[in-house]
Design a protein around this motif. Structure first.
Motif, mmCIF file in Angstrom:
data_model
loop_
_atom_site.group_PDB
_atom_site.id
_atom_site.type_symbol
_atom_site.label_atom_id
_atom_site.label_comp_id
_atom_site.label_asym_id
_atom_site.label_seq_id
_atom_site.Cartn_x
_atom_site.Cartn_y
_atom_site.Cartn_z
ATOM 1 N N VAL A 64 27.800 37.189 41.422
ATOM 2 C CA VAL A 64 28.796 36.172 41.067
ATOM 3 C C VAL A 64 29.145 35.298 42.251
ATOM 4 C CG1 VAL A 64 31.138 35.806 40.185
ATOM 5 C CG2 VAL A 64 29.714 37.616 39.229
ATOM 6 N N GLY A 65 29.301 35.902 43.421
ATOM 7 C CA GLY A 65 29.651 35.114 44.595
ATOM 8 C C GLY A 65 30.148 36.009 45.701
ATOM 9 N N GLU A 66 29.904 35.623 46.940
ATOM 10 C CA GLU A 66 30.255 36.454 48.086
ATOM 11 C C GLU A 66 31.615 36.102 48.671
ATOM 12 O OE1 GLU A 66 27.098 36.169 50.868
ATOM 13 O OE2 GLU A 66 25.598 37.070 49.524
ATOM 14 N N SER A 67 32.363 35.234 48.020
ATOM 15 C CA SER A 67 33.659 34.820 48.550
ATOM 16 C C SER A 67 34.793 35.719 48.108
ATOM 17 C CB SER A 67 33.955 33.377 48.109
ATOM 18 O OG SER A 67 34.007 33.315 46.686
ATOM 19 N N SER A 68 34.500 36.770 47.363
ATOM 20 C CA SER A 68 35.556 37.643 46.853
ATOM 21 C C SER A 68 35.089 39.084 46.839
ATOM 22 C CB SER A 68 35.965 37.217 45.431
ATOM 23 O OG SER A 68 36.915 38.107 44.889
ATOM 24 N N ASP A 69 35.994 39.982 47.220
ATOM 25 C CA ASP A 69 35.761 41.404 47.016
ATOM 26 C C ASP A 69 36.308 41.786 45.649
ATOM 27 O OD1 ASP A 69 34.449 42.109 49.329
ATOM 28 O OD2 ASP A 69 36.304 42.444 50.456
ATOM 29 N N TRP A 70 35.788 42.884 45.117
ATOM 30 C CA TRP A 70 36.170 43.311 43.769
ATOM 31 C C TRP A 70 36.733 44.725 43.803
ATOM 32 C CZ3 TRP A 70 35.716 40.331 39.289
ATOM 33 C CH2 TRP A 70 35.070 39.101 39.455
ATOM 34 N N ASP A 71 37.901 44.879 43.211
ATOM 35 C CA ASP A 71 38.470 46.197 42.943
ATOM 36 C C ASP A 71 38.346 46.461 41.447
ATOM 37 O OD1 ASP A 71 39.120 46.828 45.494
ATOM 38 O OD2 ASP A 71 41.266 46.412 45.325
ATOM 39 N N ILE A 72 37.894 47.654 41.102
ATOM 40 C CA ILE A 72 37.693 48.017 39.700
ATOM 41 C C ILE A 72 38.684 49.116 39.323
ATOM 42 C CG2 ILE A 72 36.019 48.683 37.951
ATOM 43 C CD1 ILE A 72 35.200 46.193 39.480
ATOM 44 N N GLU A 73 39.449 48.884 38.281
ATOM 45 C CA GLU A 73 40.355 49.890 37.752
ATOM 46 C C GLU A 73 39.888 50.290 36.352
ATOM 47 O OE1 GLU A 73 44.470 49.024 37.860
ATOM 48 O OE2 GLU A 73 44.480 48.439 39.976
ATOM 49 N N VAL A 74 39.793 51.593 36.128
ATOM 50 C CA VAL A 74 39.377 52.128 34.832
ATOM 51 C C VAL A 74 40.574 52.809 34.181
ATOM 52 C CG1 VAL A 74 37.822 53.691 33.619
ATOM 53 C CG2 VAL A 74 37.026 52.469 35.654
ATOM 54 N N VAL A 75 40.927 52.363 33.005
ATOM 55 C CA VAL A 75 42.019 52.969 32.241
ATOM 56 C C VAL A 75 41.465 53.373 30.880
ATOM 57 C CG1 VAL A 75 44.280 52.648 31.182
ATOM 58 C CG2 VAL A 75 43.812 51.642 33.418
ATOM 59 N N CYS A 76 41.375 54.675 30.655
ATOM 60 C CA CYS A 76 40.910 55.180 29.363
ATOM 61 C C CYS A 76 42.042 55.041 28.351
ATOM 62 C CB CYS A 76 40.484 56.640 29.504
ATOM 63 S SG CYS A 76 39.850 57.361 27.995
ATOM 64 N N ASP A 77 41.799 54.292 27.297
ATOM 65 C CA ASP A 77 42.851 53.944 26.349
ATOM 66 C C ASP A 77 42.449 54.322 24.929
ATOM 67 O OD1 ASP A 77 44.895 52.857 24.876
ATOM 68 O OD2 ASP A 77 44.904 50.941 25.908
ATOM 69 N N PRO A 78 42.875 55.505 24.441
ATOM 70 C CA PRO A 78 42.509 55.901 23.075
ATOM 71 C C PRO A 78 43.062 54.976 22.005
ATOM 72 C CG PRO A 78 43.271 57.789 24.342
ATOM 73 C CD PRO A 78 43.602 56.564 25.132
ATOM 74 N N LEU A 79 44.218 54.347 22.252
ATOM 75 C CA LEU A 79 44.797 53.477 21.222
ATOM 76 C C LEU A 79 43.907 52.270 20.971
ATOM 77 C CD1 LEU A 79 48.603 53.546 22.090
ATOM 78 C CD2 LEU A 79 47.422 54.728 20.241
#
Length: 409
Positions: A64-79
């Motif tokens: 996508v591009g090298e101008s940004s770092d990415w943080d990934i959050e995973v939220v398991c949502d049964p609803l």
């Protein structure tokens, strides 16, 4: 806790907030941080999301591009996992994005999405920073790689079409901005682009407000991959542990049959074609009886898609078929051991009237397995409907069937 109990506890869970931030990289003063939320349901989508959380930060930085770092959050949502309507999934994903303060969010579903005669791989709503991925559309083989590709495609659209200031919680939705240029690199998936092409379209869908849609192509292969992915989402290899009592009944029946010389003589008389036909008949009988005894065949509902119902039923047959093949091979291995250990070579030779070889033992075990499978098919009717359904279907499919039963109740 058994596999079935684990599935049941997930179905009964009212909500899931087990989120984790992953993929953080060392920041520099000139590097911005973009937070991506992944919103999967339990079971297979959660496993895929965990894989994406590990691979996406570096992949997005290069793709996508090298101008940004990415943080990934995973939220398991049964609803959110229980919803089958694409519009509802996107709406709930947007709510979770504002709730957690994410820049972008992608909901991962293991239910198929069919819109306007297309098999939908992914959708993106640019001005809201929201996307969704349908796992079955990626197929059963190389699902992780294809999901990586779909996630990158969606995020390229969201990054190029959504102003950064509009993404945070509390920001008022605005019209999507003109598409900025984004480099589409081809280094990671060159073969997949030919074997499983994904086509970008701008849909005019009156029921789902989507700016960009990615669909599987070509159409015939797309339907086959969708069916394959639906079977993968049901995880047929998890069914076997739920049928321990069925295996016990089948093995006991076959072992008892080995006492009688009639079975020995039949195995010696039968040729490969007859043995294969008997094997196929016994496995088909077990699949048929499981579907009938536990009401696994879906009926057409008012307002429902006939094509979708046919896909669900085909996926059920294939899921059980894969499980029964595994079940048959386990029984066959057990019977080969039992025949070698408990049938004396001299006695078998005297009964058959010719010198015996290992092939004679295999044929006897093969015939005993087919006979035992038919007995196991009848014994499978003793399992509870809840046990069989929890073992056969994935989480979202269970929720969808539960909602359908409540509507018709």
């Amino acid at each position: 806790m058994s596999e079935v109990e684990s599935r049941k506890s997930l179905v009964d869970e009212p909500s899931g907030q087990s989120g984790a931030r992953r993929g953080s990289q060392q920041k520099t003063p000139d590097t911005a941080t973009t937070v991506l939320g992944l919103l999967p349901a339990p079971e297979l989508p959660e496993k895929v999301a965990a894989h994406l959380a590990q691979i996406l930060p570096g992949l997005l930085r290069s793709e996508v591009g090298e101008s940004s770092d990415w943080d990934i959050e995973v939220v398991c949502d049964p609803l959110t996992g229980g919803m089958g309507d694409p519009a509802e999934i996107l709406e709930e994903a947007e709510k979770r994005k504002h709730q957690h303060g994410w820049d972008f969010v992608i909901s991962i579903t293991d239910l198929p999405i069919l819109r306007q005669d297309h098999v939908v791989v992914a959708d993106a709503v640019l001005n809201k920073g929201v996307g969704t991925i349908s796992l079955p559309a990626t197929g059963g083989i190389l699902m992780h790689r294809r999901t990586e590709r779909a996630a990158v495609y969606v995020l390229k659209e969201l990054v190029s079409g959504t102003p950064r200031s509009d993404n945070r919680a509390g920001g008022a939705p605005k019209r999507s901005q003109p598409r900025k240029h984004v480099t589409w690199r081809t280094g990671r998936w060159p073969l997949l682009r030919y074997l499983a092409p994904i086509r970008r379209i701008v849909p005019h869908d009156p029921q789902v407000a989507v700016d960009v849609r990615f669909v599987a192509a070509p159409r015939l292969h797309a339907w086959l991959r969708l069916l394959e992915g639906m079977v993968r989402a049901n995880q047929p290899w998890t069914i076997f542990p739920a049928f321990k009592s069925v295996v016990a009944v089948a093995f006991a029946t076959g072992a008892y049959g080995l006492i009688f010389p009639t079975l020995w003589q039949l195995s010696d008389t039968y040729g490969p074609i007859r043995l294969v036909a008997l094997m196929a008949t016994s496995m088909a009988a077990m699949v048929f009886w499981l579907i009938i005894a536990h009401d696994l065949w879906e009926k057409q509902r008012a307002g429902g898609s006939p094509m979708l119902m046919r896909l669900y039923n085909a996926a059920t047959v294939l899921t059980l078929g894969v499980a029964v093949v595994f079940y048959y091979n386990v029984l066959l291995a057990l019977f080969v051991i039992a025949v070698v250990l408990f049938v004396p070579p001299d006695l078998l030779e005297s009964r058959l009237g010719h010198p015996i070889a290992m092939l004679d033992y295999v044929k006897l075990a093969w015939l005993a397995t087919s006979v035992a499978t038919i007995a196991g098919a009848l014994g499978s009717g003793l399992e509870s409907d809840e046990t069989v359904r929890n073992a056969t279907y994935g989480y979202r499919q269970l929720q969808r069937r539960k909602a359908a039963r409540e509507e018709t109740a």
